[in-house]
Write a protein that holds these residues in place. Structure first.
Motif, mmCIF file in Angstrom:
data_model
loop_
_atom_site.group_PDB
_atom_site.id
_atom_site.type_symbol
_atom_site.label_atom_id
_atom_site.label_comp_id
_atom_site.label_asym_id
_atom_site.label_seq_id
_atom_site.Cartn_x
_atom_site.Cartn_y
_atom_site.Cartn_z
ATOM 1 N N GLU A 97 0.830 -1.208 0.000
ATOM 2 C CA GLU A 97 0.000 0.000 0.000
ATOM 3 C C GLU A 97 0.860 1.252 0.000
ATOM 4 O O GLU A 97 0.561 2.223 -0.693
ATOM 5 C CB GLU A 97 -0.938 -0.019 1.212
ATOM 6 C CG GLU A 97 -2.065 0.962 1.130
ATOM 7 C CD GLU A 97 -2.973 0.756 -0.080
ATOM 8 O OE1 GLU A 97 -3.381 1.781 -0.657
ATOM 9 O OE2 GLU A 97 -3.258 -0.380 -0.462
ATOM 10 N N ARG A 98 1.960 1.223 0.764
ATOM 11 C CA ARG A 98 2.870 2.375 0.793
ATOM 12 C C ARG A 98 3.507 2.604 -0.569
ATOM 13 O O ARG A 98 3.599 3.738 -1.041
ATOM 14 C CB ARG A 98 3.958 2.173 1.847
ATOM 15 C CG ARG A 98 3.479 2.342 3.257
ATOM 16 C CD ARG A 98 4.635 2.415 4.252
ATOM 17 N NE ARG A 98 5.643 1.389 4.105
ATOM 18 C CZ ARG A 98 5.635 0.222 4.745
ATOM 19 N NH1 ARG A 98 4.669 -0.076 5.580
ATOM 20 N NH2 ARG A 98 6.614 -0.645 4.564
ATOM 21 N N VAL A 99 3.951 1.526 -1.205
ATOM 22 C CA VAL A 99 4.577 1.632 -2.530
ATOM 23 C C VAL A 99 3.575 2.182 -3.531
ATOM 24 O O VAL A 99 3.876 3.097 -4.302
ATOM 25 C CB VAL A 99 5.140 0.265 -2.996
ATOM 26 C CG1 VAL A 99 5.550 0.302 -4.463
ATOM 27 C CG2 VAL A 99 6.303 -0.158 -2.121
ATOM 28 N N LEU A 100 2.363 1.641 -3.521
ATOM 29 C CA LEU A 100 1.331 2.091 -4.460
ATOM 30 C C LEU A 100 1.016 3.573 -4.237
ATOM 31 O O LEU A 100 0.954 4.360 -5.188
ATOM 32 C CB LEU A 100 0.069 1.243 -4.306
ATOM 33 C CG LEU A 100 -1.062 1.546 -5.282
ATOM 34 C CD1 LEU A 100 -0.623 1.277 -6.718
ATOM 35 C CD2 LEU A 100 -2.280 0.690 -4.955
ATOM 36 N N ARG A 101 0.866 3.964 -2.992
ATOM 37 C CA ARG A 101 0.528 5.354 -2.681
ATOM 38 C C ARG A 101 1.615 6.320 -3.162
ATOM 39 O O ARG A 101 1.325 7.384 -3.676
ATOM 40 C CB ARG A 101 0.327 5.500 -1.177
ATOM 41 C CG ARG A 101 -0.425 6.748 -0.808
ATOM 42 C CD ARG A 101 -0.726 6.860 0.674
ATOM 43 N NE ARG A 101 -1.361 5.692 1.220
ATOM 44 C CZ ARG A 101 -1.113 5.199 2.432
ATOM 45 N NH1 ARG A 101 -0.257 5.788 3.224
ATOM 46 N NH2 ARG A 101 -1.731 4.130 2.878
ATOM 47 N N LYS A 102 2.883 5.922 -2.991
ATOM 48 C CA LYS A 102 3.978 6.804 -3.387
ATOM 49 C C LYS A 102 4.176 6.852 -4.898
ATOM 50 O O LYS A 102 4.411 7.915 -5.460
ATOM 51 C CB LYS A 102 5.286 6.324 -2.734
ATOM 52 C CG LYS A 102 5.412 6.699 -1.289
ATOM 53 C CD LYS A 102 6.674 6.154 -0.677
ATOM 54 C CE LYS A 102 7.884 6.917 -1.157
ATOM 55 N NZ LYS A 102 9.117 6.456 -0.494
ATOM 56 N N ALA A 103 4.115 5.703 -5.549
ATOM 57 C CA ALA A 103 4.499 5.644 -6.965
ATOM 58 C C ALA A 103 3.353 5.919 -7.936
ATOM 59 O O ALA A 103 3.602 6.342 -9.067
ATOM 60 C CB ALA A 103 5.118 4.279 -7.270
ATOM 61 N N ASP A 104 2.129 5.693 -7.536
ATOM 62 C CA ASP A 104 0.979 5.873 -8.435
ATOM 63 C C ASP A 104 0.674 7.362 -8.616
ATOM 64 O O ASP A 104 -0.158 7.933 -7.927
ATOM 65 C CB ASP A 104 -0.239 5.126 -7.876
ATOM 66 C CG ASP A 104 -1.462 5.262 -8.769
ATOM 67 O OD1 ASP A 104 -1.310 5.584 -9.972
ATOM 68 O OD2 ASP A 104 -2.576 5.050 -8.259
#
Length: 152
Positions: A97-104
């Motif tokens: 979720e953290r990766v998605l939130r940052k990169a999306d």
């Protein structure tokens, strides 16, 4: 000399109390109350003007508070209150979720190759994580990040 020693002890105590939030460890209610009491005492010592706010100038000489002032001031008021310094009970979101939130960047719930460019590890492992081969990573595929095979 005595004043310098008190300032040093205050700075060391504040750094220790704030650098190791109790939320990361299971604590008894008594330990949590003792921690909050010590934190309150430190706050009162730092609050030179007694207005129940720590302004930036009041945390000068307190390395932890200086470094983390903006993060602790989540409401962007320009000062800290005792509540800003209490340990957080929030559980951080899962890694995916953290990766998605940052990169999306476009907010479509997926990370495409272009969005992955700013994240070297993600860019390097993009093809492996993209299990369905559609050229983008969705939440389900990102959940594989938590598995040991992708932990490098």
């Amino acid at each position: 000399m005595r004043r310098d020693r008190s300032r040093f002890l205050l700075a060391a105590g504040a750094s220790l109390l704030l650098a190791f939030p109790l939320g990361l460890q299971a604590q008894t209610p008594q330990e949590l109350k003792a921690y909050e009491r010590r934190l309150q005492q430190l706050f009162e010592q730092l609050d030179r003007d007694g207005n129940r706010r720590l302004e930036r100038q009041e945390v000068q000489g307190q390395p932890y508070l200086q470094r983390h002032f903006d993060r602790l001031d989540q409401n962007r008021r320009g000062y800290l209150t005792p509540a800003d310094l209490k340990p957080s009970n929030k559980v951080p979101p899962p890694r995916a979720e953290r990766v998605l939130r940052k990169a999306d960047q476009n907010g479509d719930g997926r990370i495409d190759q272009q969005e992955a460019q700013g994240y070297p590890w993600l860019r390097k492992h993009f093809q492996t994580i993209d299990q369905n081969g559609n050229g983008s990573l969705d939440r389900g595929e990102l959940n594989t990040l938590s598995k040991p095979a992708h932990a490098n």
